[in-house]
Motif scaffolding. Structure first.
Motif, PDB file in Angstrom:
ATOM      1  N   ARG A   1      -7.418  84.548  57.545  1.00  0.00           N
ATOM      2  CA  ARG A   1      -8.004  85.703  58.256  1.00  0.00           C
ATOM      3  C   ARG A   1      -6.931  86.615  58.841  1.00  0.00           C
TER       4      ARG A   1
ATOM      5  N   ARG B   1      -6.361  90.539  58.102  1.00  0.00           N
ATOM      6  CA  ARG B   1      -6.306  91.547  59.183  1.00  0.00           C
ATOM      7  C   ARG B   1      -4.991  92.306  59.166  1.00  0.00           C
TER       8      ARG B   1
ATOM      9  N   ASP C   1     -16.357  81.782  57.163  1.00  0.00           N
ATOM     10  CA  ASP C   1     -15.718  83.092  57.358  1.00  0.00           C
ATOM     11  C   ASP C   1     -16.375  84.267  56.648  1.00  0.00           C
TER      12      ASP C   1
ATOM     13  N   LEU D   1     -15.862  88.193  57.556  1.00  0.00           N
ATOM     14  CA  LEU D   1     -15.201  89.097  56.607  1.00  0.00           C
ATOM     15  C   LEU D   1     -16.118  90.288  56.319  1.00  0.00           C
TER      16      LEU D   1
END
Ligand code: IPE
Ligand code: IPE
Ligand code: MG
Length: 251
Positions: free
Chosen positions: A47, A51, A92, A96
């Motif tokens: 993640r 990002r 996730d 997302l």
């Protein structure tokens, strides 16, 4: 602090970054932990990488998660890796999606377990209309396998009269490989100090810049990503042409 790091973001940002996430096993070994612990720690970096890519203006981030050769690992490790992918998508995907990420999967979808196939399809379907960074997950991916599958599809299209073999060119092949529609990677990063491609994006990486980093994937944080982007920014890409004047020797 955050501001200082922001200013370190290279101006010449690669459109597509592809990462060979390597070194999970060694990270775990160094701590006296089982290899699975390294894979678990590794998935926690994903993640952050997505990002960081989005913040830096990278439009496509490809992550090599499981290779077509990784089936050669012990059964338990393969099964752990499958479990970790399931866990990642289930945990996730919603986030997302909220972050406007488009998920795309490359690799052979035929030979994976049906529930994983369904999860990967769901990830693609749910995020298809998003407009943010594209996360390309290379799962059960091997470039040679991809090129064989593409060749088979091209032959089938020719036989079916949908494609004229006289018109086959580089663009045709690019349209038949798994990454169709995704620009070639500008930058390929490999963590863990290994300096090889391990059957990753052989067609697409023809003119990529390579950055090999000693850090193990579970240690690959925002700063490490920025270091790789900064290194990319120092490269002079020539694509077979002559060097640009400011890179001439002695200048
Ligand atoms: C990368 O880490 C993860 C996968 C290949 C799935 P490794 O598991 O290859 O870790 P090392 O290279 O053995 O340290
Ligand atoms: C490449 O790493 C595959 C992934 C990162 C998923 P490997 O650890 O499998 O590669 P080799 O065996 O060291 O070449
Ligand atoms: Mg490895």
């Amino acid at each position: 602090m955050a501001k200082a790091m922001q200013s370190a973001v290279p101006i010449n940002t690669p459109r597509h970054v592809a990462i060979i996430m390597d070194g999970n096993g060694r990270w775990a070994n160094a701590r006296g932990l089982p290899r699975t612990a390294g894979h678990r720690a590794g998935v926690e970096r994903v993640r952050e990488a997505v990002r960081t890519a989005a913040e830096a203006g990278v439009q496509y981030l490809t992550l090599f998660a499981f290779s077509s050769e990784n089936w050669n690992r012990p059964k338990e490790e393969v099964s752990d890796l499958m479990g970790i992918l399931r866990f990642f998508i289930r945990r996730d995907l919603a986030e997302l999606h909220r972050e406007n990420v488009i998920v795309r999967v490359i690799g052979c979808r035929q030979t994976i377990e049906p529930d994983i196939r369904a999860l990967l399809n769901e990830a693609e379907d749910r995020t298809r209309d998003n407009t943010g960074v594209t996360l390309v997950i290379a799962f059960n991916y091997g470039a040679r396998d991809e090129l064989v599958r593409a060749t088979r599809q091209i032959v089938a299209a020719v036989k079916a009269g949908q494609l004229d073999d006289a018109t086959i060119d580089e663009m045709t092949l690019s349209a038949f490989v798994d990454t169709a529609g995704v620009p070639d990677p500008d930058l390929v990063i490999r963590t863990s100090g290994e300096q090889r491609l391990s059957n990753f994006l052989l067609w697409q990486a023809a003119y990529s810049e390579f950055v090999f980093m000693p850090c193990l994937w579970p240690d690959f944080d925002r700063n490490a990503f920025h270091d790789a982007l900064a290194e990319f920014n120092r490269r002079d890409r020539r694509f077979g042409a002559v060097p640009t004047p400011n890179m001439a020797v002695g200048s």
